[in-house]
Design an enzyme around this catalytic site. Structure first.
Site, PDB file in Angstrom:
ATOM      1  N   ASP A   9     -40.299 -12.852   9.845  1.00 44.53           N
ATOM      2  CA  ASP A   9     -40.563 -11.433   9.623  1.00 44.53           C
ATOM      3  C   ASP A   9     -39.235 -10.734   9.400  1.00 44.53           C
ATOM      4  O   ASP A   9     -38.274 -10.960  10.152  1.00 44.53           O
ATOM      5  CB  ASP A   9     -41.280 -10.817  10.827  1.00 44.53           C
ATOM      6  CG  ASP A   9     -42.685 -11.373  11.011  1.00 44.53           C
ATOM      7  OD1 ASP A   9     -43.156 -12.120  10.144  1.00 44.53           O
ATOM      8  OD2 ASP A   9     -43.305 -11.064  12.044  1.00 44.53           O
ATOM      9  N   ASP A 131     -56.847  -9.221   9.248  1.00 46.92           N
ATOM     10  CA  ASP A 131     -56.355  -8.914  10.586  1.00 46.92           C
ATOM     11  C   ASP A 131     -57.489  -8.268  11.371  1.00 46.92           C
ATOM     12  O   ASP A 131     -58.057  -7.257  10.930  1.00 46.92           O
ATOM     13  CB  ASP A 131     -55.166  -7.963  10.514  1.00 46.92           C
ATOM     14  CG  ASP A 131     -54.033  -8.544   9.676  1.00 46.92           C
ATOM     15  OD1 ASP A 131     -53.865  -9.775   9.687  1.00 46.92           O
ATOM     16  OD2 ASP A 131     -53.324  -7.758   9.019  1.00 46.92           O
TER      17      ASP A 131
END
Length: 244
Positions: A9, A131
């Site tokens: 990330d 998600d």
């Protein structure tokens, strides 16, 4: 054998991790993402999941130069996501070396745009990001929970040509307390032809074993590696690279 996909990330070009998507929880694990990626590659891993967290916050691709460097200096197959909102963002990502891109919120807010990407680039290059918070789809950096239920959402996009999905259980992300293996088993039973990539909660090698035993095709994980809960050498038995 389950496919292991380590995650990087990015914020300000650095390798970081968040807990449950909270930017205030940011912890920097590496100043140079390339060094991190090369360590993954050296231990037999073949794929990398890269998330542009700056891009996710700004709604446009930001860390494309890092992507370009990772793609040019490793042989890892990179899937890239975060802030991809326009055709131009995808074109930049692919030009910079991404082999696949992930779209999540846009599949909810602008489904026709996402469908156009799928038609233009094909199912091998477009991954659906799903998600979920308590089985409901969440969007906009997990800040907004929709009324869309996870399984019907996946089934709908599968019927439109999606063959790969990254499914993240938000409540488990970054917690290192185990993945939602039972939920992933339900998805596999309902959509056996979907290439399901589990995400969130992996805290030990045992969690990887459990997912593999459940027949889950692939898993994304990162924090367990960065926190030393899983050593890179522990992963060699999941790859075709022999131990030293």
């Amino acid at each position: 054998m389950i496919e292991l996909i380590p995650a990087i990330d990015l914020i300000d070009g650095k390798c970081v991790r968040l807990t449950q998507g909270d930017y205030a929880s940011k912890k920097v694990y590496g100043e140079d993402p390339l060094e991190v990626a090369r360590a993954f590659e050296d231990h037999g891993l073949r794929r990398l999941h890269v998330v542009d967290l700056d891009g996710a916050r700004e709604g446009r691709i930001v860390n494309y130069r890092v992507l370009e460097r990772l793609a040019a200096r490793t042989a890892l197959a990179i899937d890239f996501g975060g802030g991809l909102k326009r055709d131009g963002d995808l074109e930049i990502a692919f030009e910079c070396g991404a082999q696949m891109v992930t779209g999540g919120s846009i599949a909810v807010t602008e489904p026709e745009t996402f469908a156009a990407w799928l038609n233009r680039f094909g199912s091998r290059k477009i991954i659906l990001g799903a998600d979920a918070k308590e089985r409901l789809i969440a969007i906009n950096g997990w800040q907004d929970t929709t009324g869309s239920e996870l399984l019907p959402f996946l089934a709908s996009w599968h019927s439109r040509g999606i063959t790969q999905t990254i499914c993240t259980d938000i409540g488990r992300d970054g917690m290192l307390q185990g993945p939602a293996t039972a939920l992933y088993g339900e998805i596999r039973a309902a959509l056996p032809d979907m290439y399901l990539i589990a995400s969130g909660g992996v805290g030990s090698v045992g969690d990887l074993d459990d997912l593999e035993a459940a027949g889950i095709p692939a898993v994304i994980f990162g924090k367990a590696l960065y926190e030393g809960r899983i050593a890179l050498n522990d992963l060699l038995r999941f790859t075709d690279r022999p131990k030293d």
